[in-house]
Design an enzyme around this catalytic site. Sequence first.
Site, PDB file in Angstrom:
ATOM      1  N   ASN A   9      19.759 -23.409 -36.177  1.00  0.00           N
ATOM      2  CA  ASN A   9      19.131 -22.152 -36.268  1.00  0.00           C
ATOM      3  C   ASN A   9      19.929 -21.031 -36.696  1.00  0.00           C
ATOM      4  O   ASN A   9      20.816 -20.589 -35.632  1.00  0.00           O
ATOM      5  CB  ASN A   9      18.344 -21.939 -35.157  1.00  0.00           C
ATOM      6  CG  ASN A   9      17.518 -20.687 -35.611  1.00  0.00           C
ATOM      7  OD1 ASN A   9      17.607 -19.877 -36.587  1.00  0.00           O
ATOM      8  ND2 ASN A   9      16.734 -20.028 -34.539  1.00  0.00           N
ATOM      9  N   TRP A  10      20.276 -20.801 -37.916  1.00  0.00           N
ATOM     10  CA  TRP A  10      21.681 -19.688 -38.299  1.00  0.00           C
ATOM     11  C   TRP A  10      21.000 -18.279 -37.841  1.00  0.00           C
ATOM     12  O   TRP A  10      21.641 -17.362 -38.151  1.00  0.00           O
ATOM     13  CB  TRP A  10      21.739 -19.829 -39.749  1.00  0.00           C
ATOM     14  CG  TRP A  10      22.915 -21.210 -40.101  1.00  0.00           C
ATOM     15  CD1 TRP A  10      23.312 -21.940 -39.140  1.00  0.00           C
ATOM     16  CD2 TRP A  10      23.410 -21.597 -41.353  1.00  0.00           C
ATOM     17  NE1 TRP A  10      24.074 -22.973 -39.548  1.00  0.00           N
ATOM     18  CE2 TRP A  10      24.053 -22.719 -40.840  1.00  0.00           C
ATOM     19  CE3 TRP A  10      23.234 -21.103 -42.694  1.00  0.00           C
ATOM     20  CZ2 TRP A  10      24.677 -23.370 -41.992  1.00  0.00           C
ATOM     21  CZ3 TRP A  10      23.850 -21.776 -43.684  1.00  0.00           C
ATOM     22  CH2 TRP A  10      24.468 -22.771 -43.413  1.00  0.00           C
ATOM     23  N   LYS A  11      19.624 -18.004 -37.673  1.00  0.00           N
ATOM     24  CA  LYS A  11      19.117 -16.707 -37.414  1.00  0.00           C
ATOM     25  C   LYS A  11      19.669 -15.964 -38.505  1.00  0.00           C
ATOM     26  O   LYS A  11      19.447 -16.362 -39.931  1.00  0.00           O
ATOM     27  CB  LYS A  11      19.499 -16.299 -36.240  1.00  0.00           C
ATOM     28  CG  LYS A  11      19.177 -17.312 -34.986  1.00  0.00           C
ATOM     29  CD  LYS A  11      19.241 -16.746 -33.754  1.00  0.00           C
ATOM     30  CE  LYS A  11      18.857 -17.929 -32.513  1.00  0.00           C
ATOM     31  NZ  LYS A  11      18.876 -17.371 -31.330  1.00  0.00           N
ATOM     32  N   GLU A 180      12.389 -23.830 -25.609  1.00  0.00           N
ATOM     33  CA  GLU A 180      13.400 -22.887 -25.497  1.00  0.00           C
ATOM     34  C   GLU A 180      13.264 -21.772 -24.437  1.00  0.00           C
ATOM     35  O   GLU A 180      12.356 -20.827 -24.707  1.00  0.00           O
ATOM     36  CB  GLU A 180      13.512 -22.262 -26.801  1.00  0.00           C
ATOM     37  CG  GLU A 180      14.041 -23.253 -27.977  1.00  0.00           C
ATOM     38  CD  GLU A 180      14.649 -22.697 -29.166  1.00  0.00           C
ATOM     39  OE1 GLU A 180      15.758 -22.929 -29.546  1.00  0.00           O
ATOM     40  OE2 GLU A 180      14.453 -21.351 -29.632  1.00  0.00           O
ATOM     41  N   GLY A 186      20.834 -17.516 -26.253  1.00  0.00           N
ATOM     42  CA  GLY A 186      21.913 -16.542 -26.733  1.00  0.00           C
ATOM     43  C   GLY A 186      22.695 -15.884 -25.659  1.00  0.00           C
ATOM     44  O   GLY A 186      23.322 -14.871 -25.820  1.00  0.00           O
ATOM     45  N   GLY A 247      21.579 -22.408 -31.837  1.00  0.00           N
ATOM     46  CA  GLY A 247      21.376 -21.115 -32.571  1.00  0.00           C
ATOM     47  C   GLY A 247      23.174 -20.749 -32.752  1.00  0.00           C
ATOM     48  O   GLY A 247      23.840 -21.395 -33.648  1.00  0.00           O
ATOM     49  N   GLY A 248      23.693 -20.347 -31.663  1.00  0.00           N
ATOM     50  CA  GLY A 248      25.015 -19.655 -31.782  1.00  0.00           C
ATOM     51  C   GLY A 248      25.937 -20.588 -32.220  1.00  0.00           C
ATOM     52  O   GLY A 248      26.881 -20.523 -32.969  1.00  0.00           O
TER      53      GLY A 248
HETATM   54  P1  PGA Z   1      21.310 -20.382 -28.833  1.00  0.00           P
HETATM   55  O1  PGA Z   1      19.723 -20.064 -29.540  1.00  0.00           O
HETATM   56  O2  PGA Z   1      21.583 -21.612 -29.159  1.00  0.00           O
HETATM   57  O3  PGA Z   1      22.317 -19.185 -29.655  1.00  0.00           O
HETATM   58  O4  PGA Z   1      20.908 -20.103 -27.389  1.00  0.00           O
HETATM   59  C1  PGA Z   1      18.818 -21.201 -29.975  1.00  0.00           C
HETATM   60  C2  PGA Z   1      17.744 -20.748 -30.457  1.00  0.00           C
HETATM   61  O5  PGA Z   1      17.036 -19.626 -30.343  1.00  0.00           O
HETATM   62  O6  PGA Z   1      17.139 -21.547 -31.288  1.00  0.00           O
END
Ligand code: PGA
Length: 265
Positions: A9-11, A180, A186, A247-248
């Site tokens: 998930n590159w957001k 999640e 994050g 994500g990150g």
């Molecule tokens: P994160 O995000 O790995 O940066 O905690 C995961 C997500 O929000 O899908």
Amino acid sequence: MRQKLVAANWKMNLSCAEAKRLASSCVELIPPKLDVEVVICPPFTLLFSIQEVLRRSQIKLGAQDVFWIQAGAYTGNISASMLLDAGVDYCIVGHSEKRGRFGSTEIPTHLLSYFSESNETINFKIKALLDKFIQPILCVGETLKERDAGNTDTVIRTQLEGALHGQEMSQLHQLVVAYEPVWAIGTGQTCDPKEAGRVCSYIRQSLSEILDPDIANFVRILYGGSVKASNAKEIFSQEDIDGGLVGGASLDAHEFSQICKEAAI
Ligand code: PGA
């Protein structure tokens, strides 16, 4: 036997040039024969460019959100038909950052209502995606306040029921659920793998009751929230965890490819 799935998930990150470089590195570093399904979910503006990069690889394309009506006067929205046109196979739905539930945030409280995703809109979005054979990745999870109050399971059950109510049963084998915990997103604070495993088993049990045991057994359940190469192995070894939503760590090709490799072991 469910095939493991790891989704990036590159957001809201990366320029077009940066994104193409990152996607190319992922194609290079993730062995094509790895027995793991890998998905990259870039922002909408990058879908066509990244589809070009992934075209000749095993990596699939995902989106981060969708609007539930297919076309019309809905300024600023993107439909499932448009995602299909861009070559999308998966779409994240109900991410806590769209529900206005942040683990740590710089957004002032009075503006949180801008992020107004509800169980009802999530339900519409899942239906729109299933109709176009795009696999929804439905995100569920509790805030720290809800966990501390002992409400984790109830919150998740309500989110699942709201999202899945009235869906066409014959389409639901396409569903993916991502657990999640909001407080782990994050923040660098990962949920204890055993507890993540327990919640994912609870999700499977709930799916069996809400839907049907065969579908529940088929649906892949991912864990998301500060997944890294160093903790992926233990998380993915839990019985009811079938991969991760990352994500990150997915913004670094070496780290992400290592996470994918951990899922294959
Ligand atoms: P994160 O995000 O790995 O940066 O905690 C995961 C997500 O929000 O899908």
